[in-house]
Design an enzyme around this catalytic site. Structure first.
Site, PDB file in Angstrom:
ATOM      1  N   ASP A  16       0.928  -1.326   0.004  1.00  0.00           N
ATOM      2  CA  ASP A  16       0.047  -0.067   0.023  1.00  0.00           C
ATOM      3  C   ASP A  16       0.766   1.397   0.030  1.00  0.00           C
ATOM      4  OD1 ASP A  16      -2.396  -1.673   0.104  1.00  0.00           O
ATOM      5  OD2 ASP A  16      -2.029  -1.532   2.361  1.00  0.00           O
ATOM      6  N   LYS A  19       2.176   2.115  -4.947  1.00  0.00           N
ATOM      7  CA  LYS A  19       2.880   1.644  -6.207  1.00  0.00           C
ATOM      8  C   LYS A  19       2.116   1.876  -7.603  1.00  0.00           C
ATOM      9  CE  LYS A  19       3.164  -2.691  -5.044  1.00  0.00           C
ATOM     10  NZ  LYS A  19       2.905  -2.389  -3.550  1.00  0.00           N
ATOM     11  N   GLY A  43      -3.934  -4.220  -4.222  1.00  0.00           N
ATOM     12  CA  GLY A  43      -4.892  -3.447  -4.488  1.00  0.00           C
ATOM     13  C   GLY A  43      -4.078  -2.223  -4.903  1.00  0.00           C
ATOM     14  N   HIS A  44      -4.262  -1.773  -6.348  1.00  0.00           N
ATOM     15  CA  HIS A  44      -3.478  -0.640  -6.936  1.00  0.00           C
ATOM     16  C   HIS A  44      -4.272   0.264  -7.233  1.00  0.00           C
ATOM     17  CE1 HIS A  44       0.340  -3.754  -7.762  1.00  0.00           C
ATOM     18  NE2 HIS A  44       0.073  -3.410  -6.420  1.00  0.00           N
ATOM     19  N   GLN A 227       1.909  -6.093  -2.894  1.00  0.00           N
ATOM     20  CA  GLN A 227       2.168  -6.159  -1.556  1.00  0.00           C
ATOM     21  C   GLN A 227       3.611  -5.293  -1.232  1.00  0.00           C
ATOM     22  OE1 GLN A 227       1.692  -9.684  -2.899  1.00  0.00           O
ATOM     23  NE2 GLN A 227      -0.358  -8.838  -2.785  1.00  0.00           N
TER      24      GLN A 227
HETATM   25  P1  IMP Z   1      -2.647 -12.896   2.131  1.00  0.00           P
HETATM   26  O1  IMP Z   1      -1.739 -12.221   1.035  1.00  0.00           O
HETATM   27  O2  IMP Z   1      -4.362 -12.363   1.569  1.00  0.00           O
HETATM   28  O3  IMP Z   1      -2.374 -14.300   2.273  1.00  0.00           O
HETATM   29  O4  IMP Z   1      -2.322 -11.794   3.356  1.00  0.00           O
HETATM   30  C1  IMP Z   1      -1.044 -11.951   4.137  1.00  0.00           C
HETATM   31  C2  IMP Z   1      -0.966 -10.479   4.346  1.00  0.00           C
HETATM   32  O5  IMP Z   1      -0.391  -9.843   3.670  1.00  0.00           O
HETATM   33  C3  IMP Z   1      -1.964  -9.761   5.376  1.00  0.00           C
HETATM   34  O6  IMP Z   1      -1.456  -9.256   6.561  1.00  0.00           O
HETATM   35  C4  IMP Z   1      -2.719  -9.045   4.422  1.00  0.00           C
HETATM   36  O7  IMP Z   1      -3.120  -7.852   5.068  1.00  0.00           O
HETATM   37  C5  IMP Z   1      -1.341  -8.609   3.574  1.00  0.00           C
HETATM   38  N1  IMP Z   1      -1.510  -8.030   2.297  1.00  0.00           N
HETATM   39  C6  IMP Z   1      -1.753  -9.045   1.224  1.00  0.00           C
HETATM   40  N2  IMP Z   1      -1.798  -8.181   0.041  1.00  0.00           N
HETATM   41  C7  IMP Z   1      -1.560  -6.869   0.544  1.00  0.00           C
HETATM   42  C8  IMP Z   1      -1.439  -5.573  -0.234  1.00  0.00           C
HETATM   43  O8  IMP Z   1      -1.601  -5.657  -1.407  1.00  0.00           O
HETATM   44  N3  IMP Z   1      -1.444  -4.547   0.528  1.00  0.00           N
HETATM   45  C9  IMP Z   1      -1.063  -4.660   1.847  1.00  0.00           C
HETATM   46  N4  IMP Z   1      -1.160  -5.903   2.600  1.00  0.00           N
HETATM   47  C10 IMP Z   1      -1.264  -6.894   1.940  1.00  0.00           C
END
Ligand code: IMP
Length: 436
Positions: A16, A19, A43-44, A227
């Protein structure tokens, strides 16, 4: 970037960092943008002339006419999420056909991945990660277990049918035994995914061949991380991480382009730090300043809508992130969000058991014993919104950025002063490097 035509761009902390907007702005200088990890958990957000686009799976580059988008083999692809994103983009008139490609080796997310994740996250005795509930982790588990379904297999209907039958039998049994979950129906799942496969087929190719050929032909590729570095499965704050390689190394394994062909690494950091989900966060703010940053920065998850935890800039963490990624350039986003901060504490070191250290702990106990050491800088207390030249920033904002640059060890290439494409400044040395 002569002879360094390609670049990895990634989040420097926990995702977040903004990017989406930066990839969108930079995609003008690149021919292709390739996602290398994660799935529709990312989420972009991109705002173009006031219009908001949230892309979760498709690389932001496709929003630029002429820029091709690639979903690399390191991504886990939810076919339904992909098709609904394609539809949204087509509905606003974006030319997608012939612009967007999916690796035949990417793994497929199926409904039982989500079923298992939802059940497991809430099961007694499990460490709650606070995932995005998209089935990402279980899909990567199957990949590493060598029982996953790849896109190339999705297109083979006989194989798809057998795979779904066998996987449903196994997953339904496990989910029912462990979590009392109702079983999923393999027949309707097969029919639904076989239909989706037909729509997906035209996008599928060997993207490793495609990307390498593009580089051979002198094209520039941007490798778009998802991420952030501290959510990386190996280097992040394990177990509070995602299940893929979010760091720069992931760009290599997640696309099939060798490390010698990638010229530079660009890390994106906010002027402060946020995190969603559970896990350590040494500089998290527990007073009103967090509410101020959350409100001004609209700090709510683009995928799940969860309020993001907010904290001050953490330089030991940023230095670590720059080290594991080989970050050469930094992009600082959301500078304007700090316009109303009277004082800005910046963490310059960690104290662990009374000892000053720069080393990032590997375990949770280590994180729990961190006492961040802060240097407080004066806030600039006036608007920086939309400023596009460094010299036009208030002196205290310039000082903040210079401090960040000096302490982090990477060069600041861009600063974002608002959500729109136009509210971006590119520093001369970076602009020069991008011309190659
Ligand atoms: P998962 O990727 O859904 O397995 O989540 C694992 C961890 O990564 C959690 O803490 C999510 O909130 C975090 N996470 C996954 N994708 C994002 C992203 O795009 N932005 C921020 N945090 C993320």
């Amino acid at each position: 970037m002569s002879q360094r035509k390609s670049a990895v761009i990634l989040g420097a902390q926990w995702g977040d960092e903004g990017k989406g907007k930066i990839v969108d702005v930079l995609s003008e200088k690149f021919d292709m943008v390739a996602r290398y990890a994660g799935g529709h958990n990312a989420g972009h957000t991109v705002i173009i002339e006031g219009k908001k686009f949230v892309l979760q799976l498709i690389p932001c580059g496709v929003l630029r006419p002429g820029c091709k988008g690639v979903i690399g083999n390191g991504v886990v692809l939810d076919p339904m999420a992909f098709l609904s994103e394609v539809k949204k983009l087509k509905d606003v008139g974006l030319p997608i056909d012939g612009q967007l490609f999916i690796s035949n080796r990417a793994q497929v997310i199926l409904p039982y991945h989500r079923m298992i994740e939802l059940a497991a996250e809430n099961a007694p005795g499990r460490t709650k990660i606070g995932t995005t509930s998209r089935g990402i982790g279980p899909a990567y588990e199957d990949k590493m277990h060598r029982s996953g379904l790849r896109v190339v297999d999705l297109l083979n209907s006989a194989l798809l049918r057998t795979h779904i039958q066998n996987a449903c039998f196994e997953k339904n049994t496990i989910a029912h035994a462990l979590f009392g979950t109702e079983p999923l129906d393999p027949k309707s799942m097969y029919e639904e995914y076989a239909r989706a496969a037909e729509q997906i087929a035209p996008f599928v190719t060997d993207t490793a061949v495609m990307l390498n050929k593009a580089i051979d032909d002198g094209q520039k590729v941007m490798f778009e991380g998802a991420q952030g570095a501290l959510l990386d499965i190996d280097h992040g704050t394990y177990p509070f991480v995602t299940s893929s390689s979010a760091t720069a190394g992931g760009a290599v394994t997640g696309t099939g382009v060798g490390p010698t062909r990638i010229g530079t690494v660009i890390g994106v950091t906010k002027a402060y730090v946020t995190r969603v989900g559970e896990g350590p966060f040494p500089t998290e703010i527990h007073d009103d300043s967090a509410d101020l940053l959350r409100a001004r920065g609209q700090e709510y998850g683009a995928v799940t809508g969860r309020p993001r935890r907010c904290g001050w800039l953490d330089l030991p963490l940023l230095r670590y992130s720059n080290m594991i990624n080989g970050t050469e350039w930094l992009v600082v986003t959301k500078m304007d969000v700090m316009d109303e901060c009277v004082d800005i504490p910046v963490c310059t070191g960690y104290k662990i058991n009374g000892q000053l250290t720069d080393v990032i702990p590997a375990d949770m106990r280590g994180y729990e014993s961190i006492v961040p050491v802060y240097t407080t800088l004066k806030g600039w207390n006036c608007s920086t919104e939309g400023i596009t030249e460094f010299e036009k920033l208030p002196q205290l904002a310039q000082d903040y950025l210079k401090f960040l640059e000096k302490e982090s060890g990477a060069k600041i290439g861009m600063v974002s002063t608002g959500p729109d494409r136009a509210q971006t400044m590119t520093l001369p040395a970076f602009a020069e490097a991008l011309k190659a």
